[in-house]
Design an enzyme around this catalytic site. Structure first.
Site, PDB file in Angstrom:
ATOM      1  N   PRO A   2      43.467  44.594  35.006  1.00 36.90           N
ATOM      2  CA  PRO A   2      44.156  44.513  33.719  1.00 36.90           C
ATOM      3  C   PRO A   2      43.171  44.394  32.561  1.00 36.90           C
ATOM      4  O   PRO A   2      42.129  43.758  32.689  1.00 36.90           O
ATOM      5  CB  PRO A   2      44.990  43.240  33.831  1.00 36.90           C
ATOM      6  CG  PRO A   2      44.751  42.675  35.161  1.00 36.90           C
ATOM      7  CD  PRO A   2      43.687  43.441  35.845  1.00 36.90           C
ATOM      8  N   GLU A   3      43.508  45.032  31.459  1.00 37.70           N
ATOM      9  CA  GLU A   3      42.677  44.941  30.259  1.00 37.70           C
ATOM     10  C   GLU A   3      43.460  44.145  29.213  1.00 37.70           C
ATOM     11  O   GLU A   3      44.537  43.620  29.492  1.00 37.70           O
ATOM     12  CB  GLU A   3      42.331  46.353  29.766  1.00 37.70           C
ATOM     13  CG  GLU A   3      41.624  47.197  30.838  1.00 37.70           C
ATOM     14  CD  GLU A   3      41.241  48.592  30.363  1.00 37.70           C
ATOM     15  OE1 GLU A   3      40.957  48.763  29.175  1.00 37.70           O
ATOM     16  OE2 GLU A   3      41.251  49.517  31.194  1.00 37.70           O
ATOM     17  N   HIS A 104      52.196  35.476  48.702  1.00 42.27           N
ATOM     18  CA  HIS A 104      50.956  35.430  47.924  1.00 42.27           C
ATOM     19  C   HIS A 104      51.095  34.597  46.654  1.00 42.27           C
ATOM     20  O   HIS A 104      50.298  34.719  45.748  1.00 42.27           O
ATOM     21  CB  HIS A 104      50.504  36.846  47.579  1.00 42.27           C
ATOM     22  CG  HIS A 104      50.244  37.697  48.779  1.00 42.27           C
ATOM     23  ND1 HIS A 104      49.176  37.474  49.625  1.00 42.27           N
ATOM     24  CD2 HIS A 104      50.919  38.747  49.299  1.00 42.27           C
ATOM     25  CE1 HIS A 104      49.211  38.367  50.612  1.00 42.27           C
ATOM     26  NE2 HIS A 104      50.253  39.146  50.433  1.00 42.27           N
ATOM     27  N   ARG A 123      44.871  39.930  46.494  1.00 39.73           N
ATOM     28  CA  ARG A 123      43.437  40.102  46.791  1.00 39.73           C
ATOM     29  C   ARG A 123      42.609  38.875  46.412  1.00 39.73           C
ATOM     30  O   ARG A 123      41.432  38.806  46.728  1.00 39.73           O
ATOM     31  CB  ARG A 123      42.920  41.353  46.064  1.00 39.73           C
ATOM     32  CG  ARG A 123      43.628  42.598  46.599  1.00 39.73           C
ATOM     33  CD  ARG A 123      43.216  43.837  45.852  1.00 39.73           C
ATOM     34  NE  ARG A 123      41.812  44.168  46.047  1.00 39.73           N
ATOM     35  CZ  ARG A 123      41.195  45.173  45.451  1.00 39.73           C
ATOM     36  NH1 ARG A 123      41.851  45.934  44.616  1.00 39.73           N
ATOM     37  NH2 ARG A 123      39.916  45.411  45.682  1.00 39.73           N
ATOM     38  N   LYS A 166      20.994  50.837  20.179  1.00 44.75           N
ATOM     39  CA  LYS A 166      21.437  50.896  21.590  1.00 44.75           C
ATOM     40  C   LYS A 166      21.426  52.355  22.084  1.00 44.75           C
ATOM     41  O   LYS A 166      22.121  53.197  21.555  1.00 44.75           O
ATOM     42  CB  LYS A 166      22.843  50.307  21.728  1.00 44.75           C
ATOM     43  CG  LYS A 166      22.927  48.808  21.466  1.00 44.75           C
ATOM     44  CD  LYS A 166      22.850  48.047  22.765  1.00 44.75           C
ATOM     45  CE  LYS A 166      23.136  46.553  22.663  1.00 44.75           C
ATOM     46  NZ  LYS A 166      22.648  45.851  21.497  1.00 44.75           N
TER      47      LYS A 166
END
Ligand code: ZN
Length: 293
Positions: A2-3, A104, A123, A166
């Site tokens: 997820p972001e 879970h 997980r 950069k």
């Protein structure tokens, strides 16, 4: 993984169930998440009130009345669900009956609001950690994070300064959580497309020699903000594990302009490009070689 939009969606789902409510009971069914939960995890929360629920990058931060902060991260496959305790008053659309996929459900919060909040994570890359509020600035999980892309301190000047000199690509720079926090592979691809900038472009080219932002930096900040706001409005993107806290799917994946659309038509108006997939730093990048320069 997820972001920012997915985590913000979860925050908004948890807020009515948790904010202002007390932890009546805390069940820890499995404490071995990404790292083991502290032995006193449940004791430290029980009886305390959640005074606020915030987000920093991809972390959820629950402010606790004991001057602690509960930091929560979804990891790869973590999800929160809010259930209604039998007989409690409904608190909004995020409520539903508890189902039976509880194998879970590693951590369960029984809130004084009548809500049951479960953290489910097949997980177990997710994590929870309690830190004292006055130690939050020194917290290793948070202290190196760059600005919030939707916050006031993030703008073209700040982004250009961070990218000055950069040599890595813009794609790599935007994934660097020290430069801007909360973006991952999906939203970086989408933001670069909206900004019409190539993911291969060298990061420093959004600034001039003094580090001042050029027009590309302005476009990029606009692109980042636009895609994040649109995704939050859609409840995030559900590709694998992301669900809203009521079990519904986020819908933003239907609005991707490049992500996961290799070989399809570019969605920029008037562009006849075909979306291309390349691999950068071991991860797929999707972009339009025609309109992204
Ligand atoms: Zn295009």
């Amino acid at each position: 993984m997820p972001e920012l939009p997915e985590v913000e969606t979860v925050r908004r789902g948890l807020e009515p169930a948790m904010e202002g409510a007390r932890f009546a009971r805390v069940e820890v069914n499995r404490g071995d998440l990404r790292w083991p939960l502290a032995k006193d995890f449940a004791r430290r929360l029980t009886g305390k009130t959640v005074t606020g629920l915030d987000r920093r990058a991809k972390y959820l931060l629950a402010d606790i009345s004991s001057d602690d902060v509960l930091i929560m991260h979804l990891g790869m496959s973590g999800s929160f669900h809010v259930f209604e305790e039998k007989g409690s008053k409904a608190l909004g659309r995020y409520y539903r009956e508890r189902s039976n996929h509880a194998a879970h459900d590693h951590v369960v919060f029984h809130m004084s609001s009548g809500a049951i909040v479960t953290f489910n994570d097949p997980r177990r890359f997710g994590s929870m950690k309690i830190v004292a509020r006055d130690k939050l600035d020194a917290e290793p999980l948070l202290k190196n994070l760059g600005p919030e892309p939707l916050g006031n301190e993030f703008d073209a000047a700040k982004l250009a300064r961070a990218c000055k000199g950069k040599k890595p690509s813009l794609k790599a720079a935007l994934l660097d959580q020290r430069i801007v926090a909360g973006l991952g592979n999906i939203y970086v691809c989408e933001a670069l497309h909206r900004a019409r900038l190539s993911p291969k472009r060298i990061a420093t080219t959004i600034s001039d020699k003094t580090g001042a932002p050029n027009e590309r930096a302005e476009r990029l900040v606009e692109g980042i903000r636009a895609v994040l706001n649109a995704a939050i409005g859609d409840g995030g993107s559900s590709l694998r594990d992301h669900r809203l806290t009521d079990g519904e799917l986020g819908m933003f994946q239907h609005h991707f302009r490049v992500y996961d659309r290799e070989g399809e038509r570019c969605r920029t108006r008037g562009c006849h490009g075909i979306v291309k997939r390349i691999v950068q730093n071991g991860r797929s990048t999707f972009y339009c070689p025609v309109c992204q320069k």
